[in-house]
Scaffold this motif. Structure first.
Motif, PDB file in Angstrom:
ATOM      1  N   LEU A 290      37.741  41.835  33.618  1.00 51.52           N
ATOM      2  CA  LEU A 290      37.188  43.528  33.781  1.00 51.52           C
ATOM      3  C   LEU A 290      37.429  44.972  33.679  1.00 51.52           C
ATOM      4  O   LEU A 290      38.894  44.535  34.743  1.00 51.52           O
ATOM      5  N   VAL A 318      32.386  48.107  38.909  1.00 51.30           N
ATOM      6  CA  VAL A 318      32.826  47.369  37.996  1.00 51.30           C
ATOM      7  C   VAL A 318      32.072  47.729  36.175  1.00 51.30           C
ATOM      8  O   VAL A 318      30.508  47.604  36.550  1.00 51.30           O
ATOM      9  N   VAL A 321      32.721  42.935  32.297  1.00 51.59           N
ATOM     10  CA  VAL A 321      33.006  41.659  32.282  1.00 51.59           C
ATOM     11  C   VAL A 321      33.163  41.679  31.018  1.00 51.59           C
ATOM     12  O   VAL A 321      31.915  41.459  29.656  1.00 51.59           O
TER      13      VAL A 321
END
Length: 472
Positions: A290, A318, A321
């Motif tokens: 990630l 984030v 991923v």
């Protein structure tokens, strides 16, 4: 710079006249083949391309001889920053790698250990390879180190890692030099980043010390290495691998190159890599699949969405991923916020990376999972997952560290700061520039005007081989 109404067509011609103080190119039995041979002997050993024909105004960009924006102003702040750079100067060297007779790469390095028999230099792994999509060392390279004062010695590669673009070179020790004091840990103030930073470099051919200033940026680098931070210091290729220090003289990180800003690997990560070199012989890197960024560095639309769902949210965002990764397996998605790792609250991406390293280093084989608190703005929910690390296979680790290649271009005629001029108006800075190749029109065609260093070189070559032209 050339005057706008200047008549360049008559420079050196029958109607033109030049004073004795002005630099001129005097033609004598001019032979294009001889000129091409001399150009080859000058540019190719330095790893530079030949000019694509003799044309007015062409100049070479992205050279290793390009200097930083200088600190030679008269403001009090400039005086303080020059003092910082001067105090570091006996620890800052320049390195060049050669494949046969051709120069491969040039960068700056910092002496980090000084022992009676040898010195250890921290620099960029670009010195030995890894410029393209595939991280790969170039075999049979020879390394030369330009020391403060101009002395040239041989260096030997000890360890390197292409993901973090770090290399360690050993060379003979000299008592007049000393190791830079590099703390094992430095806490950068992300809440108030406007502290002056100083990027330092050294030219390889001239040995000149260079420095420029800037501040810490609220953003992450787009390079493959997530642990990089960014500053507004504007360096040149020669400064790759050089030190970044605070205005108080503390070592902050190692610089790399980008067009408008400078990515740097913070000192905390540098020491972790150094520790791994000594313990494992290589950097053992944890992988989760990630990519994260600090919340305050994301786009305004993302910040708005997060604020509407979690007004007091803190942590890291984030951004990516990877399929089949440990992060994907435990349910983390793009757009999530990681607010805590094993109960420790996060405020920026640097804290996330440092805590990941600390947790995985304390675990046996990275087997121990970490409890991660996740905020999901899209569902306005909070949940916990267990995240496990994998060890990166060094043979499958490809990282891109692009470096602009030298090329010949025509400068913009309306750019007063462009790197070219004509024979009748040569500023001192160009007379001192080793590879400032400038052109003037002659009666028989186009022949180059060279800077002082290049003129001296060509005159020596011409005297030895039967002069076809001389430069006065």
């Amino acid at each position: 710079m050339p005057r706008k109404n200047q008549d360049y067509g008559n420079i050196g011609g029958e109607k033109g006249s030049m004073s004795k103080k002005q630099k001129t190119l005097v033609q004598s039995n001019f032979n294009p083949k001889d000129l091409t041979r001399e150009l080859r002997s000058f540019f190719l050993p330095r790893g530079y391309p030949m000019p694509p024909g003799l044309a007015v105004g062409l100049h070479l960009v992205n050279k290793f001889e390009d200097r930083f924006d200088n600190l030679d102003g008269y403001m009090e702040e400039h005086a303080k920053l020059k003092l910082v750079a001067s105090r570091m100067s006996q620890s800052v060297v320049s390195l060049a790698s050669f494949k046969g007779k051709e120069r491969f790469f040039v960068c700056t390095g910092t002496i980090v250990r000084h022992m009676p028999s040898k010195m250890t230099i921290l620099t960029s792994a670009s010195l030995v390879g890894g410029h393209g999509d595939e991280a790969k060392i170039v075999n049979q390279l020879k390394i030369k180190v330009r020391l403060p004062g101009g002395k040239l010695v041989e260096g030997k590669l000890w360890k390197y890692d292409f993901h973090y673009n770090i290399a360690v070179v050993n060379t003979k020790s000299f008592p007049e030099l000393h190791a830079s004091h590099i703390p094992c840990e430095v806490q950068l103030n992300f809440e108030s980043p406007q502290t002056n930073l100083v990027a330092i470099g050294r030219c390889f051919e001239s040995g000149e010390l260079m420095a420029t200033s800037g501040t810490l940026l609220y953003k992450s680098s787009r390079l493959d290495c997530q642990e990089l931070l960014m500053s507004t210091c504007k360096i040149t290729k020669a400064g790759i691998g050089g030190p970044l220090v605070s205005s108080g003289g503390n070592f902050v990180g190692m610089n790399f190159y980008a067009e408008n800003e400078t990515p740097f690997l913070p000192v905390n990560m540098l020491w972790k890599c150094f520790k791994h070199f000594e313990t494992f012989g290589r950097v053992v890197r944890p992988w989760f699949g990630l990519r994260v960024g600090s919340l305050w560095a994301e786009k305004l639309s993302i910040c708005e969405e997060i604020h509407n769902s979690f007004p007091n949210a803190r942590g890291v965002y984030v951004e990516m991923v990877s399929d089949g990764s440990p992060a994907a397996a435990c349910g983390i998605k793009v757009g999530d916020i990681i607010s805590k790792l094993d109960g420790v609250a996060l405020s920026n991406a640097q804290e996330f990376h440092e805590l990941i390293w600390y947790k995985t280093e304390s675990a046996v084989g990275f087997a121990e999972g970490m409890k991660v608190c996740v905020l999901r703005p899209s569902d306005v929910c909070e949940f916990y997952v267990t995240l496990n690390a994998e060890v990166v296979d060094i043979n499958k680790s490809n990282s891109r560290w692009p470096v602009p290649k030298p090329e010949w271009i025509y400068p913009s005629t309306n750019n007063d700061d462009s790197d070219f001029t004509f024979v009748q108006d040569i500023p001192k800075s160009y007379r001192e520039e080793p590879l400032s190749d400038l052109y003037a029109k002659q009666p028989s065609g186009y022949v180059p005007y060279y800077s002082e260093d290049t003129r001296s070189f060509l005159n020596r070559k011409s005297s030895a081989s039967g002069s076809y032209f001389s430069v006065e």
